[in-house]
Design a protein around this motif. Structure first.
Motif, mmCIF file in Angstrom:
data_model
loop_
_atom_site.group_PDB
_atom_site.id
_atom_site.type_symbol
_atom_site.label_atom_id
_atom_site.label_comp_id
_atom_site.label_asym_id
_atom_site.label_seq_id
_atom_site.Cartn_x
_atom_site.Cartn_y
_atom_site.Cartn_z
ATOM 1 N N SER A 54 0.986 -1.259 0.094
ATOM 2 C CA SER A 54 0.064 -0.092 -0.008
ATOM 3 C C SER A 54 0.821 1.307 -0.037
ATOM 4 C CB SER A 54 -1.018 -0.051 1.166
ATOM 5 O OG SER A 54 -0.079 0.378 2.482
ATOM 6 N N LEU A 55 0.234 2.272 -0.313
ATOM 7 C CA LEU A 55 1.024 3.472 -0.467
ATOM 8 C C LEU A 55 1.205 4.317 0.882
ATOM 9 C CD1 LEU A 55 1.929 6.187 -1.583
ATOM 10 C CD2 LEU A 55 -0.404 6.978 -1.731
ATOM 11 N N GLY A 56 0.294 3.955 1.714
ATOM 12 C CA GLY A 56 0.625 4.295 3.254
ATOM 13 C C GLY A 56 1.848 3.705 3.843
ATOM 14 N N GLU A 57 1.941 2.383 3.696
ATOM 15 C CA GLU A 57 2.898 1.719 4.184
ATOM 16 C C GLU A 57 4.378 2.030 3.636
ATOM 17 O OE1 GLU A 57 0.325 -2.392 4.735
ATOM 18 O OE2 GLU A 57 2.494 -2.702 4.045
ATOM 19 N N ALA A 58 4.392 2.475 2.343
ATOM 20 C CA ALA A 58 5.480 2.772 1.563
ATOM 21 C C ALA A 58 5.734 4.228 2.178
ATOM 22 C CB ALA A 58 5.349 2.932 0.219
#
Length: 207
Positions: A54-58
């Protein structure tokens, strides 16, 4: 000026973390095999790079930006640690990467200013070939459609009264800016006001 043969698409975006989460989720739904590379500040090799689901984790792992590998499902570079939740295919390499750059809140003598992030991609048609170009175009269109679903148009006004369009703003960022009258920037020293969107009656009256 664009380099001959290059295909470039960039949209400035004002977004708060909750807006970023929605943008990333919608892009992942549109391109379910995709993964996001974290990006760390400093020299290459200083930090381990991961391929996140996910974008948030990255963004949480790295810094202010993350990269979506295209075509969706393409394998990550060999030095990247792939999260178990991501299942890239091993039979083809990526030929483009969509950059997501986060907005940031800056404080100076004028008070707090919200600086735009962006969604951007670039590739060279002669390097990817006609079929690759078609795939990248289709997947880029899906990513930008997801961005439009998660955000709204942002029409801004310069101190001289000139209106500029073509940007996007997330619902949370829009609420913050309109309630606090916070100034905006696209980078640099220019400060912008978020202009009021035309009403439904005004839109009908323009036809």
């Amino acid at each position: 000026m664009a380099t001959p043969g290059s295909r470039t698409k960039t949209t400035d975006v004002w977004a708060l973390p909750e807006d970023e989460q929605d943008v990333g989720q919608r892009i992942s739904e549109a391109l379910p095999q995709s993964g996001w590379l974290c990006s760390h500040p400093g020299p290459k090799g200083l930090h381990q790079v991961h391929l996140h689901p996910s974008l948030g984790e990255a963004l949480s792992c790295g810094g202010r930006q993350a990269f979506l590998l295209l075509p969706a499902g393409a394998r990550a570079p060999g030095d990247v640690l792939v999260d178990k939740a991501v299942a890239p295919r091993a039979d083809f390499r990526h030929s483009a990467a969509v950059q997501f750059l986060s907005s940031r809140r800056l404080r100076n003598g004028e008070g707090e200013v919200l600086e735009a992030g962006r969604l951007a991609v670039r590739w060279f048609e002669q390097e990817v070939g006609p079929k690759g170009h078609q795939v990248l175009t289709q997947e880029t269109n899906l990513a930008w459609k997801a961005l439009r679903l998660a955000t709204r148009p942002a029409i801004v006004e310069s101190p001289q009264g000139r209106r500029i369009s073509g940007m996007r703003i997330g619902p949370a960022a829009h609420g913050l800016v309109t309630s606090s009258r916070m100034l905006l920037t696209r980078g640099g020293i220019q400060r912008l006001h978020l202009a009021a969107a035309p009403s439904t009656d005004q839109i009908r009256g323009s036809h």
